[in-house]
Design a protein around this motif. Sequence first.
Motif, PDB file in Angstrom:
ATOM      1  N   PHE A 110      42.517   8.654 -37.340  1.00  0.00           N
ATOM      2  CA  PHE A 110      42.129   7.416 -38.004  1.00  0.00           C
ATOM      3  C   PHE A 110      40.622   7.205 -37.902  1.00  0.00           C
ATOM      4  N   ASP A 111      40.081   6.502 -38.882  1.00  0.00           N
ATOM      5  CA  ASP A 111      38.651   6.174 -38.856  1.00  0.00           C
ATOM      6  C   ASP A 111      38.362   5.053 -37.873  1.00  0.00           C
ATOM      7  N   GLY A 112      39.362   4.276 -37.574  1.00  0.00           N
ATOM      8  CA  GLY A 112      39.265   3.194 -36.605  1.00  0.00           C
ATOM      9  C   GLY A 112      40.661   2.838 -36.137  1.00  0.00           C
ATOM     10  N   VAL A 113      40.730   2.118 -35.038  1.00  0.00           N
ATOM     11  CA  VAL A 113      42.016   1.700 -34.488  1.00  0.00           C
ATOM     12  C   VAL A 113      41.909   0.245 -34.059  1.00  0.00           C
ATOM     13  N   THR A 114      42.922  -0.530 -34.410  1.00  0.00           N
ATOM     14  CA  THR A 114      43.078  -1.880 -33.889  1.00  0.00           C
ATOM     15  C   THR A 114      44.323  -1.864 -33.013  1.00  0.00           C
ATOM     16  N   ASP A 115      44.161  -2.255 -31.763  1.00  0.00           N
ATOM     17  CA  ASP A 115      45.245  -2.118 -30.792  1.00  0.00           C
ATOM     18  C   ASP A 115      45.995  -3.439 -30.629  1.00  0.00           C
ATOM     19  N   PHE A 116      46.910  -3.714 -31.572  1.00  0.00           N
ATOM     20  CA  PHE A 116      47.703  -4.939 -31.504  1.00  0.00           C
ATOM     21  C   PHE A 116      48.616  -4.942 -30.284  1.00  0.00           C
ATOM     22  N   ASP A 117      49.068  -3.777 -29.863  1.00  0.00           N
ATOM     23  CA  ASP A 117      49.882  -3.683 -28.649  1.00  0.00           C
ATOM     24  C   ASP A 117      49.119  -4.249 -27.458  1.00  0.00           C
ATOM     25  N   ARG A 118      47.904  -3.804 -27.275  1.00  0.00           N
ATOM     26  CA  ARG A 118      47.087  -4.259 -26.147  1.00  0.00           C
ATOM     27  C   ARG A 118      46.836  -5.764 -26.220  1.00  0.00           C
ATOM     28  N   VAL A 119      46.595  -6.261 -27.423  1.00  0.00           N
ATOM     29  CA  VAL A 119      46.270  -7.677 -27.615  1.00  0.00           C
ATOM     30  C   VAL A 119      47.467  -8.582 -27.335  1.00  0.00           C
ATOM     31  N   LEU A 120      48.658  -8.156 -27.747  1.00  0.00           N
ATOM     32  CA  LEU A 120      49.826  -9.040 -27.699  1.00  0.00           C
ATOM     33  C   LEU A 120      50.718  -8.866 -26.482  1.00  0.00           C
TER      34      LEU A 120
END
Length: 103
Positions: free
Chosen positions: A50-60
């Motif tokens: 991926f060009d970037g990652v958003t870590d919703f697991d870590r956030v929630l």
Amino acid sequence: YRRLIDRAHAAGKCVVGATIAPYKGWQEWDPAGEAVRQRVNAFIRDSGEFDGVTDFDRVLRSPYDPERMLPAFDGGDHLHPNDKGMQAMADAVDLRSLDCGTG
């Protein structure tokens, strides 16, 4: 994921992966599904595809039970975030990761 990423890249698009949020407590949660979620999240975080990652697991996730959503973010069904959870997810997105230098 790789096929989708390849197709998006071929079209000149940036691809930002987002991890799958925890959902223990939801009626369809089970250890096998959790194992798949963990494998998928590891791929999203660590593959470099991926060009970037958003870590919703870590956030929630709850720090006390990382397979569960933090109660303050749980919309009540243990799967969908409430308004605070949605805001936390929105705040976690690095808007610069959506550009990828293609603009």
